[in-house]
Design a protein around this motif. Structure first.
Motif, PDB file in Angstrom:
ATOM      1  N   UNK A 180       0.702  -1.276  -0.055  1.00 15.39           N
ATOM      2  CA  UNK A 180      -0.011  -0.110  -0.228  1.00 15.39           C
ATOM      3  C   UNK A 180       0.695   1.370   0.226  1.00 15.39           C
ATOM      4  N   UNK A 181       1.799   1.146   0.651  1.00 16.66           N
ATOM      5  CA  UNK A 181       3.054   2.409   0.794  1.00 16.66           C
ATOM      6  C   UNK A 181       3.385   2.889  -1.044  1.00 16.66           C
ATOM      7  N   UNK A 182       3.121   1.946  -1.713  1.00 17.66           N
ATOM      8  CA  UNK A 182       3.771   2.199  -3.129  1.00 17.66           C
ATOM      9  C   UNK A 182       2.910   3.316  -3.735  1.00 17.66           C
ATOM     10  N   UNK A 203      10.110   1.665   3.099  1.00 13.81           N
ATOM     11  CA  UNK A 203      11.208   1.571   2.078  1.00 13.81           C
ATOM     12  C   UNK A 203      11.948   0.361   2.126  1.00 13.81           C
ATOM     13  N   UNK A 204      10.898  -0.951   2.201  1.00 12.34           N
ATOM     14  CA  UNK A 204      11.423  -2.020   2.197  1.00 12.34           C
ATOM     15  C   UNK A 204      11.320  -2.719   0.887  1.00 12.34           C
ATOM     16  N   UNK A 205      11.879  -3.904   0.619  1.00  9.74           N
ATOM     17  CA  UNK A 205      11.845  -4.519  -0.764  1.00  9.74           C
ATOM     18  C   UNK A 205      10.639  -4.641  -1.426  1.00  9.74           C
ATOM     19  N   UNK A 206       9.547  -5.236  -0.899  1.00 10.88           N
ATOM     20  CA  UNK A 206       8.026  -5.204  -1.512  1.00 10.88           C
ATOM     21  C   UNK A 206       7.807  -3.918  -1.645  1.00 10.88           C
ATOM     22  N   UNK A 207       7.866  -2.814  -1.129  1.00  7.32           N
ATOM     23  CA  UNK A 207       7.504  -1.728  -1.853  1.00  7.32           C
ATOM     24  C   UNK A 207       8.485  -1.044  -2.981  1.00  7.32           C
ATOM     25  N   UNK A 238      15.578   1.853  -2.730  1.00  2.86           N
ATOM     26  CA  UNK A 238      16.578   1.102  -3.332  1.00  2.86           C
ATOM     27  C   UNK A 238      17.952   1.558  -2.393  1.00  2.86           C
ATOM     28  N   UNK A 239      18.071   2.866  -2.169  1.00  6.42           N
ATOM     29  CA  UNK A 239      19.190   3.090  -1.181  1.00  6.42           C
ATOM     30  C   UNK A 239      19.245   2.687   0.200  1.00  6.42           C
ATOM     31  N   UNK A 240      17.941   2.478   0.653  1.00  2.56           N
ATOM     32  CA  UNK A 240      17.742   1.823   1.975  1.00  2.56           C
ATOM     33  C   UNK A 240      18.133   0.630   2.082  1.00  2.56           C
ATOM     34  N   UNK A 241      17.387  -0.189   1.027  1.00  2.00           N
ATOM     35  CA  UNK A 241      17.702  -1.639   0.786  1.00  2.00           C
ATOM     36  C   UNK A 241      18.946  -2.098   0.761  1.00  2.00           C
TER      37      UNK A 241
END
Length: 801
Positions: A180-182, A203-207, A238-241
């Motif tokens: 949902x955050x996307x 900011x995770x991978x699924x998003x 991407x930077x966070x992951x």
């Protein structure tokens, strides 16, 4: 309400659920909540948790110290290699981030162009090719390999609508089910995160995956949304992951913040093909504070990302973006009034679109919250049904801007270059496209798909600018010998309508983002023409003046306030003329170090009831609440969990916050040192008689006095970013204040002033100012005005997170 001249202390016993609490000052919180005024102002606060940058820095230093001690007996060669690896780790991380962002941007560009083309037809020789690659080296209009879906225009029209709706609905379903955050742009939330907050799963991978997959679907559907804002989101994700794959940076917010800012710069860089513009965007829009090292990291990450995009070369033309153009002709002084008109349009556009988009978003949240997919179905259907018949609305917005920006001449032919006989039709079509694009942007931005507003705004500005350019060109053709056009050469083109489209796009972009230098540099990098920097500066300057006079800032900032997100801009001036005691939380739960025995059961109840409080003050005693430190609830839970792993804790187990020891527990009444929090080794049945928390206490809390100006307290938050500041008077704890408290207080005062309450009388009342240094008197701001009493509903429950 009764004023209290002394501190009332109450100790929690069985009758009060064994909770230890001190009610400091008044029985209100730090100020009274009028639900009719501010009930929606803080609705997004609870989603965010505050980062304690000081603790994070200490943990990072402890990790480095531990690493140093572990390697101090190593050989000189190993130490040198270790230092090289350590110093290059951040650059390796930035390189990986830049490569990932550039690769995602290239893939999005290729997929988006293909999906846009497939709505109108397909390649008969290779179905997987878009129109440009299918007709490589041929004229697109006469290319035989690219064919329409049917030979009947009506069925082609239906196919266009069906595919547009299918793409939009698919994007919406992916977002709703998996991330949902996307949805949305994400810039507002990123600004909050960079300013010192955390938002779980944003900011995770699924998003990241859903944002990258849903974005080309949403853009290709024809919805009036862009990719530039979402590009910032997926770039920061991407930077966070990538950063979290490095153990050193996981708990070091200071470094993580730099990587996130650098990633945002790379996101804009690949979206516009503008590396320097991306760096400036991160400075002007994203960063709450900026260091020189962050500037260099942003530059490096943008360079790597754009280089990766250039290496992949998605258009196979060397262009980084589709609407990249060059101009051979220069501008003339007599065009400046028309440039000013474009600047005025940009300012009006930003104000109008921001105002009505917020109204639409409010309507969407109130009535359409449970019908996101149905809304997308209707929205995409209406957009496709109407846009099909207007070329400037039917085309992909980047492709449309490529046409509008172009200078007519060798290498470019379009009906815009030969408008004799149908000038009015073209002019009307451009104006209609401008107006309808504005309406579509207002109702589309904020729907439940990845969506930005930069490109739709630029497209609206480009159509308006091209219309103005046609008017100016027609006026010159009718008066070729006029004194106004004496500077024009008879053998060269005097007016270039494409430049007006270019400047109109810059004006609209500046109007909606409230950016200045960034917009000028981005537009310069798009054209590579130094000669048009001054016209761009004129247009953007006029837009900025109008926005400052009648507007309310960038749409991202307005969305922050509308959605109730915890953000306060340190680059702005914040004037309160009030003391910290006005905004602090006075109803504070504390743990006494002496005088009263705290049991494990009491501690559990305290943690359970006050689950939103992260930092719990430790005071000398309830009779003399001198602040001696504080303990974080995570440390308490971590200690308890580690002991329960191998031991048992009774409800009556004593929790000791006073004894200075390296031990964490005591078993069976005998003092026995426990390594790692265990209770006597293994076995799982050893009873713990006492828990020691002293080693987990922070005995150097950041404190201010009750009379400290709120501006100074804010400066502490901006510069050191602690989670909690403790307010005391002569060493006695009076309350606590967090960054969220300050933001709430400022917004509440703004709302009061909007409703006609003059707060200057309070600020200038010397007697009141003196009293405010003695008591927590937030409610007195309102008791000075009797008419406010009827508006008071209930007090705010402050959350120390």
């Amino acid at each position: 309400m009764n004023n209290v001249d002394s501190i009332e202390l109450t100790a929690g016993h069985e009758a009060s659920n064994n909770l230890l609490t001190t009610e400091i000052g008044q029985q209100d919180d730090s100020f009274i909540n009028n639900q009719d005024i501010i009930k929606d102002e803080f609705k997004g606060f609870d989603k965010f948790t505050t980062v304690d940058c000081i603790i994070d820095s200490l943990m990072s230093n402890d990790y480095k110290l531990h690493d140093f001690k572990a390697n101090r007996n190593a050989s000189t060669f190993s130490i040198v290699i270790g230092n090289i690896v350590s110093s290059s780790r951040s650059w390796l991380c930035l390189t990986l981030i830049g490569v990932l962002i550039g690769t995602i941007a290239a893939a999005l560009t290729i997929v988006t162009e293909y999906l846009n083309n497939i709505k109108n037809g397909y390649c008969s020789t290779n179905f997987y090719l878009n129109r440009n690659f299918c007709c490589w080296g041929e004229d697109l209009e006469s290319c035989e390999q690219w064919v329409s879906w049917t030979s009947f225009e009506f069925f082609n029209y239906l196919m266009f609508v069906i595919l547009s709706v299918l793409l939009a609905v698919t994007a919406g379903i992916l977002v709703k089910r998996y991330a949902p955050f996307a949805a949305g742009s994400g810039i507002s939330e990123i600004k909050c995160i960079v300013s010192g907050f955390e938002l779980q799963d944003f900011l995770n991978w699924p998003t990241l995956f859903i944002k990258a997959i849903g974005l080309p679907l949403a853009i290709a559907s024809g919805l009036s949304v862009g990719k530039e804002g979402p590009s910032v989101h997926y770039a920061v994700a991407a930077g966070y992951c990538v950063t979290n794959t490095f153990k050193l940076y996981r708990s070091d917010y200071a470094h993580l913040k730099e990587f996130l800012i650098a990633s945002s710069a790379a996101g804009v860089a690949v979206a516009f093909g503008s590396p320097i513009g991306g760096v400036l965007f991160s400075v002007e829009e994203i960063a709450s504070s900026f260091k020189l090292s962050t500037l260099w990291k942003s530059y490096f990450c943008s360079l790597v990302a754009v280089s990766t995009l250039s290496f992949i070369n998605p258009f196979r033309t060397g262009q980084l973006v589709m609407f990249e153009v060059e101009y051979d002709e220069s501008w003339h002084l007599f065009e400046i009034p028309f440039f000013i008109i474009l600047g005025i349009f940009g300012g009006i556009y930003g104000i109008v679109v921001s105002k009505y988009n917020i109204k639409v978003v409010a309507f969407r949240k109130k009535y359409l919250g449970n019908y996101a997919i149905k809304e997308l179905f209707v929205l995409s259907s209406v957009t496709a049904l109407f846009c099909y018949f207007n070329e400037f609305l039917k085309l992909d917005m980047t492709e449309c801007m490529e046409i509008l920006f172009h200078e007519c001449g060798v290498g470019f032919e379009h009906r815009l270059c030969n408008i004799d006989g149908h000038k009015l039709k073209i002019f009307s079509s451009l104006l209609f496209a401008t107006g309808f694009r504005m309406i579509l942007t207002i109702i589309s931005y904020g729907c439940k798909v990845p969506c930005g507003i930069f490109v739709p705004s630029m497209a609206a500005g480009a159509t308006f600018g091209r219309a103005v350019g046609i008017v100016v060109e027609n006026f010159r053709n009718r008066n070729p010998d006029g004194i106004l056009f004496s500077a024009c050469s008879s053998d060269k083109q005097c007016i270039t309508p494409g430049t007006y489209a270019f400047l109109g796009a810059a004006a609209a972009l500046s109007g909606i983002t409230d950016l200045t230098v960034t917009v000028v540099v981005i537009m310069f990098e798009l054209t590579g023409a130094l000669r048009y920097i001054l016209p761009t500066m004129i247009v953007v300057g006029v837009t900025k003046m109008i926005n400052d006079k009648w507007g309310h800032g960038a749409i991202a900032d307005q969305m922050i306030k509308f959605n109730g997100l915890p953000f306060i801009d340190p680059k702005e001036d914040h004037v309160f003329n009030l003391s910290t005691s006005h905004a602090m939380t006075s109803d504070v739960y504390v743990i006494p170090r002496d005088g009263i025995t705290t049991t494990f059961q009491q501690l559990q109840k305290l943690l359970a009831k006050e689950e939103h409080f992260q930092d719990i003050p430790i005071v000398e005693s309830l009779e003399s609440p001198f602040l001696v430190g504080y303990i974080n609830r995570n440390n308490i839970e971590k200690l308890i969990s580690s002991i329960l792993f191998s031991s048992k804790i009774e409800a009556s187990t004593i929790c000791d916050f006073a004894t200075v020891t390296d031990k964490v527990s005591e078993e069976g009444g005998e003092e026995e040192e426990e390594e790692g929090g265990g209770g006597g080794g293994g076995g799982g049945g050893i009873m713990v008689s006492k828990l020691y928390f002293n080693r987990y206490m922070n005995q150097a809390p950041i404190t201010v006095s009750t009379g400290t100006p709120l501006e100074e307290t804010m400066e502490i938050f901006f510069r050191t970013s602690p989670r909690t500041i403790f307010v005391e008077d002569k060493g006695l704890l009076k309350g606590i204040i967090t960054k969220k408290d300050v933001i709430k207080f400022e917004r509440y005062l703004e709302k009061l002033e909007e409703h006609g309450f003059d707060l200057n009388g309070i600020r200038n009342d010397q007697e009141y100012a003196n009293n405010s240094l003695k008591y927590d008197t937030g409610y007195r701001v309102f008791s000075k005005f009797k008419q406010v009493d009827d508006l008071i509903m209930k007090k705010i429950f402050k959350k120390n997170v």
